[in-house]
Structure formats: C-alpha cells, structure tokens
Scaffold this active site. Structure first.
Site: not given
Ligand code: TYM
Length: 328
Positions: A112, A194, A197
């Site tokens: 990032k 990966k 969005k």
């Molecule tokens: P975020 O918003 O990027 O994604 C949400 C969830 O989707 C999963 N994910 C994917 N899984 C499979 N293939 C992909 N291409 C893919 N892209 C995203 C992510 O692994 C995630 O589970 N930092 C985290 C949000 C967060 C969080 C937390 C998660 C904040 N606090 C506490 C767990 C526990 C994030 O940016 O997820």
C-alpha cells in the site's frame, strides 16, 4: 457457551467475488455455531484518502451487502467500526505493545505504501494494530479471513500474547479460519495477483453489483493459456483460478469440475463459470436493492449493531484499562 468470531471488511467499494468466496460466504456459514461480530471497518478505510460523502454512502452500502449476502442481524452483530469508540481506544493501547520492526515487515503496508507514495501516513503503518484491537476487543477465538490477511492475524496473536505475558490472561488468542478453497481468488486478467476491489482495471475484478452481461463479458475475457486443457496446475494459473471459482460457487470438488469440462474448449468453460456466478449473484442483488430502498430499516440495524458491539466490547476494554494502570 458459544465461541466468538470476529471479522471485518473495508468500507469502501463494492464487495468483489474474492471477498465473498474467501470470507463473507464463510461468515454466513459459521454464524449458526458462533457468537459473531462482523464489522465494516471504516476507520481502516481512511488510511487512504476518501471522499467523505462517498465513504458515508459506501459504509451503509457495505452493511447492506453483508445482510444481502446472508448475514442475519438477529443472529450476529453487524456494525460500523467508527460507531464503537472502544476500537480506537484499544488500538492506542496496543500501539504501545507493538514494535516498529514487526509492522515494517507487513506485506500489505509495503504494497500500500508503494501504491500511495504521496500519503504514507502513520495510520497505514499501524493499520494491523487497529485490526488486532478489533479482534481481541471481543475475545474472538476464530477469525474467518482470506489468505491475504494471514500475516495480520499472526501479528494479532503475537501482540495479544505479549500483552497477556505482562498482565495475565486478558485476551483470548485468536485462530485464523482460512477456507480450503477460495481463500485467494486471483485477478481475471492477471492471475498472478489477487482480485481486489481497488484494482484500476475493472476487468480484473467481478463486483457483486455487476449485471449478468458484465459478469459474462468479464469471464469471457479472462486470461487462460495455450494448453487447451481445463486442469488445475501451477503452470495454468488463469484456468486454475476459474476452476477454483467454479468449485467454490457450485460446491463441487476441483476434480469433479475438471471432469465436467474434460475435452471442452475454454470458451465453453469460461461461459459456464460466468453463468454460475450470475445465478449466484441474482438473489443477493435483489436483496441489496430492497435494503437500499428501505433506509429507516437499514439505519435501525446500524444503530442496534453499534449498541450491541459497544456493550460486548466494554468488559474487555475495562479489563485492559485496569491492567495497564488507568484510574477506572
Ligand atoms: P478486506 O476488506 O480487504 O477484505 C475482506 C475479506 O475478504 C478477503 N479477501 C479475499 N479472499 C479471497 N480472495 C481475494 N481475492 C480476496 N480479497 C479479499 C480478505 O482476506 C478479508 O477476509 N484488513 C482487513 C479488514 C479487517 C479485518 C479486521 C479482518 C479489519 N479488521 C479484523 C479480520 C479481522 C481487510 O482489509 O479486508
């Protein structure tokens, strides 16, 4: 007593297929057996610049997506992170138990900060500490996530363990739940990275809001290879990704999916994957439209979720304040 689950998703943008297959689908499945907290993490979202009106709209839309994707606000706690101040409070305290070196090693921080060179802010750096606070605030035992969040969860375990080593058993140490299939859905045009969005090329990513035509078009354009066999193998990352998506959407094993398309061309295969995704999306999109048309209902869910989450977080925050020596 049921064990506790916590997980979160960024507020911005529309969820994409990877968010659903890697995470949200499992949140729904696990919600019958656990006490679940699912959070739209809008505090995390401002680590990159956001337009205020868009962020506000996106946060509510994301909460509506979570409901549309099957999460029942009567069975789990759905809420917006910024409405529960305990997240930010605990995050500050845990900042004092996290090392610069640990955070410097986080691959998400590295990628990032490379992407947003003009704004490498302290929030971006300490992002995983806030994520740790999210999880341990609820004494979560299990955190269902996609593969890209594994490193952040390891850090959460380390920081919680370090705090416990000083003050006794204040926090539960969380385990990751990473699904066996679908934990890393790849970009359709560049299957070595990966699906995300925030990707600049919309053809890389399938959004939950995409119309049937758009979904089919994106899958038809998906990158494959010149081998012409529908087989999951390291030499065929595009085809493997499409097979993973098909397997995850239909519930069939990868082997069964390979058998289904044996001897068929990629054109036929890609259309079939697109069609499976279209049928999966249809009821979710309908439900989302209904929810967005009923703002009072959505606002009621948001307010109730924040109250439930704040009440559940309070005992842990009180324990932490007592432990570190604040006058309580
Ligand atoms: P975020 O918003 O990027 O994604 C949400 C969830 O989707 C999963 N994910 C994917 N899984 C499979 N293939 C992909 N291409 C893919 N892209 C995203 C992510 O692994 C995630 O589970 N930092 C985290 C949000 C967060 C969080 C937390 C998660 C904040 N606090 C506490 C767990 C526990 C994030 O940016 O997820």
């Amino acid at each position: 007593m049921k064990q506790t689950i916590f997980s979160g998703i960024q507020a911005t943008g529309i969820p994409q297929l990877g968010n659903f297959l890697g995470a949200i689908k499992h949140w729904e499945r696990l919600s019958a057996d656990y006490n679940c907290f699912y959070c739209v993490v809008d505090l995390h979202s401002i680590t990159v610049r956001q337009d205020p009106a868009k962020l506000r709209q996106a946060s509510r839309e994301m909460l509506a997506w979570l409901i549309a994707l099957g999460l029942d606000p009567a069975k789990c706690t759905l809420y917006l992170q910024s409405q529960v101040p305990a997240h930010a409070e605990l995050s500050w305290i845990l900042n004092c138990f996290t090392y610069m070196g640990e955070l410097s090693r986080m691959t998400q921080f590295k990628s990032k900060s490379a992407k947003h060179e003009e704004n490498i802010n302290v929030g971006l750096f300490s992002y995983p500490v806030l994520q740790t606070a999210d999880i341990v605030l609820f004494q979560a035992n299990l955190v269902p996530i996609g593969d890209d969040q594994r490193q952040h969860l390891e850090l959460a375990r380390d920081v919680a363990g370090r705090f416990n080593a000083v003050y006794g058993d204040v926090f539960a140490i969380p385990d990751a739940y990473v699904p066996p299939v679908g934990a890393r859905i790849m970009s359709l045009q560049a299957p070595d990275k990966k699906m995300s969005k925030s990707d600049e090329n919309v053809n890389n990513c399938v959004f939950l809001s995409d119309s049937p035509d758009v979904v089919i078009k994106k899958f038809k354009r998906a990158v494959t290879d010149s081998l012409g066999v529908v087989k999951a193998s390291p030499g065929q990352p595009g085809v493997t990704n499409l097979l993973t998506i098909y397997s995850s959407v239909t519930g069939k094993t990868i082997a069964a999916c390979e058998a289904e398309f044996e001897g068929m061309g990629y054109g036929h295969f890609k259309t079939a994957v697109g069609e499976a995704v279209v049928s999966m999306f249809r009821p979710y999109q309908e439900k989302h439209a209904q929810l967005m048309a009923d703002v009072p209902y959505l606002d009621k869910i948001i307010a109730e979720g924040a109250a439930k989450a704040a009440a559940a977080a309070a005992p842990t925050l009180a324990k932490v304040k007592e432990a570190v020596g604040f006058v309580v």
